[in-house]
Design an enzyme around this catalytic site. Structure first.
Site, PDB file in Angstrom:
ATOM      1  N   PRO A  92      14.490  47.499  31.782  1.00  0.00           N
ATOM      2  CA  PRO A  92      13.695  48.646  31.316  1.00  0.00           C
ATOM      3  C   PRO A  92      12.278  48.548  31.878  1.00  0.00           C
ATOM      4  CG  PRO A  92      13.993  47.045  29.552  1.00  0.00           C
ATOM      5  CD  PRO A  92      14.848  46.589  30.693  1.00  0.00           C
ATOM      6  N   ALA A  94       8.690  50.695  32.793  1.00  0.00           N
ATOM      7  CA  ALA A  94       7.941  51.895  32.400  1.00  0.00           C
ATOM      8  C   ALA A  94       7.486  52.719  33.601  1.00  0.00           C
ATOM      9  CB  ALA A  94       6.721  51.493  31.571  1.00  0.00           C
ATOM     10  N   SER A 121      13.112  52.942  29.556  1.00  0.00           N
ATOM     11  CA  SER A 121      12.005  52.515  28.719  1.00  0.00           C
ATOM     12  C   SER A 121      11.490  53.639  27.819  1.00  0.00           C
ATOM     13  CB  SER A 121      10.853  52.021  29.608  1.00  0.00           C
ATOM     14  OG  SER A 121       9.676  51.793  28.870  1.00  0.00           O
ATOM     15  N   TYR A 145       9.921  50.394  22.506  1.00  0.00           N
ATOM     16  CA  TYR A 145       8.646  49.791  22.129  1.00  0.00           C
ATOM     17  C   TYR A 145       8.341  50.324  20.740  1.00  0.00           C
ATOM     18  CZ  TYR A 145       7.289  47.971  26.737  1.00  0.00           C
ATOM     19  OH  TYR A 145       7.209  47.250  27.905  1.00  0.00           O
ATOM     20  N   THR A 171      12.035  45.504  22.363  1.00  0.00           N
ATOM     21  CA  THR A 171      11.089  44.599  22.994  1.00  0.00           C
ATOM     22  C   THR A 171      10.135  44.041  21.944  1.00  0.00           C
ATOM     23  OG1 THR A 171      11.191  45.618  25.184  1.00  0.00           O
ATOM     24  CG2 THR A 171       9.174  44.457  24.639  1.00  0.00           C
ATOM     25  N   ARG A 180      -4.342  42.379  31.943  1.00  0.00           N
ATOM     26  CA  ARG A 180      -3.926  42.672  33.313  1.00  0.00           C
ATOM     27  C   ARG A 180      -5.124  43.113  34.148  1.00  0.00           C
ATOM     28  NH1 ARG A 180       1.495  46.015  31.449  1.00  0.00           N
ATOM     29  NH2 ARG A 180       2.263  44.385  30.036  1.00  0.00           N
ATOM     30  N   HIS A 264       8.624  39.217  30.310  1.00  0.00           N
ATOM     31  CA  HIS A 264       8.046  40.508  30.702  1.00  0.00           C
ATOM     32  C   HIS A 264       7.553  40.460  32.147  1.00  0.00           C
ATOM     33  CE1 HIS A 264       7.165  44.046  28.008  1.00  0.00           C
ATOM     34  NE2 HIS A 264       6.635  44.488  29.137  1.00  0.00           N
ATOM     35  N   ASP A 295      15.903  38.232  32.666  1.00  0.00           N
ATOM     36  CA  ASP A 295      15.127  38.747  33.792  1.00  0.00           C
ATOM     37  C   ASP A 295      13.882  37.897  33.993  1.00  0.00           C
ATOM     38  OD1 ASP A 295      12.844  39.672  32.342  1.00  0.00           O
ATOM     39  OD2 ASP A 295      13.582  41.709  32.216  1.00  0.00           O
ATOM     40  N   VAL A 298      13.758  37.512  39.579  1.00  0.00           N
ATOM     41  CA  VAL A 298      14.978  37.540  40.388  1.00  0.00           C
ATOM     42  C   VAL A 298      14.731  38.306  41.698  1.00  0.00           C
ATOM     43  CG1 VAL A 298      17.374  38.325  40.505  1.00  0.00           C
ATOM     44  CG2 VAL A 298      16.466  37.357  38.376  1.00  0.00           C
TER      45      VAL A 298
END
Length: 369
Positions: A92, A94, A121, A145, A171, A180, A264, A295, A298
């Site tokens: 998922p 965004a 998402s 979310y 999530t 970020r 995440h 995840d 990968v």
């Protein structure tokens, strides 16, 4: 090209040539506007955990097997009672309209073309129903979310059930936003409305910053919420953001039908472990009671093989698929899944494994560099 609120979206719908998935990032950077690319590619703080996600796959090795008397390995599998042509699924992710004008609709088409599982998402550029329709009956999950506003949560869950999704991914590792720095440097605001938010926002829903979106998100999520969603939807609930055996057991005890091991993509708690490094311990604690999705990081067929051999039932990808979407739309997405699938089949052949069940029985060597 499509322009929305001054943001340029690619419209390409074409097959793309892929040498490897890692090289797609630089190619996509030439197409996706700076702010959007920074949001997609960035992790939190100095990206330590994001980088650790890739390095972690070097901690285990696959032993080649000769005289195995097999050919034509099969990627077919069945998870959550859903028959799939590949164990690789769409994570998922965004705001896919940042990469392409068709966003999640094209991703759904590309995933359906390879017989995979799509997860959409809450923060999609496209509505739940439109994404489901684009998949034309192919299996999809909806990722929630969770909001502080349960009217909002119920509305999304109602729409997801009506659209025919097969499961809900809750999530739980994003109760606050990771720090970020790319988004701060770019003063990034989402230029494209998020379809699932517009009906609950004033005006047209555009121009929201990340901090504003997370301010509406639930900061308190506990076991009772898992049960509440499962009871309300009567669908399997998969808890995403698990990185410890203890949390996996809490989730199962609360009624989770699946555990999703993920950090995440390195976008939340910087300094936390690589997802692959914790996968085996989580899988041992789960002990086959529920399926495990994995995840984070990968990029190779050998990565997917190692994840499956370490306890995952499904392996999800995010960023490489978005890069394929940016470069070629639905056909670009399809090409990404086909390329990783081809790499995985090559690895399976050389490791002496015919089926995904065989891969899951494989013993890896543990090596720390």
């Amino acid at each position: 090209m499509t322009v929305v609120n001054g943001y340029k979206q690619n419209d390409n719908e074409e097959k793309i040539n892929i040498l490897n998935l890692e090289e797609l990032e630089e190619r996509a950077k030439q197409i996706i506007p700076t702010g959007g690319f920074g949001y997609i590619v960035g992790g939190s703080e100095n990206n330590w955990t994001l980088k650790a996600n890739r390095k972690a796959f070097t901690h285990k090795q696959i032993v080649p097997r000769a005289l195995s008397n097999i050919e034509n390995p099969s990627l077919d599998t069945n998870v959550f009672g859903i028959p799939l042509k590949t164990p690789i699924m769409m994570a998922p992710t965004a705001a896919q309209g940042l990469a392409h004008s068709q966003g999640e609709k094209d991703t759904a088409k590309g995933v359906a073309a390879v017989g995979g599982l799509m997860a959409q998402s809450t923060y999609s550029s496209v509505s739940i129903s439109d994404t489901a329709a684009a998949g034309n009956g192919a299996p999809q999950f909806f990722q929630l979310y969770m909001s502080k506003d349960w009217d909002f949560n119920y509305s999304l869950l109602d729409e997801a059930k009506k659209a025919g999704v097969k499961g809900i991914i809750l999530t739980v590792d994003a109760t606050v936003d990771g720090y970020r720095e790319d988004d701060i440097k770019n003063n990034f605001q989402f230029p494209i409305p998020m379809a699932n938010l517009t009906k609950f926002s004033e005006g047209d829903g555009k121009g929201k910053g990340i901090a504003e979106i997370y301010a509406a998100a639930a900061q308190k999520i506990g076991p009772d919420d898992v049960k509440k969603i499962a009871d309300y939807t009567d669908l399997p609930v998969i808890v995403k953001g698990i990185e410890s055996p203890e949390d996996a057991l809490y989730a199962i005890g609360a009624g989770a039908a699946g555990v999703y091991v993920s950090n995440h993509g390195g976008r939340q708690l910087n300094g936390g472990p690589a997802s692959f490094d914790v996968l085996e311990d989580v899988a041992k604690a789960v002990n086959g009671r529920v399926p495990i999705i994995f995840d984070s990081g990968v990029r190779r067929g050998s990565d997917a093989f190692k994840a499956l051999a370490s306890g995952a039932d499904l392996v999800a990808m995010g960023r490489p698929v978005i890069y394929g979407l940016a470069l070629g739309g639905a056909e670009g997405v399809q090409a990404v899944f086909e390329h990783l699938g081809d790499e995985l089949k090559t690895t399976m052949q050389l490791a002496g494994t015919k089926t995904i069940a065989d891969v899951k029985k494989t013993q890896l060597l543990s090596i720390n560099y």
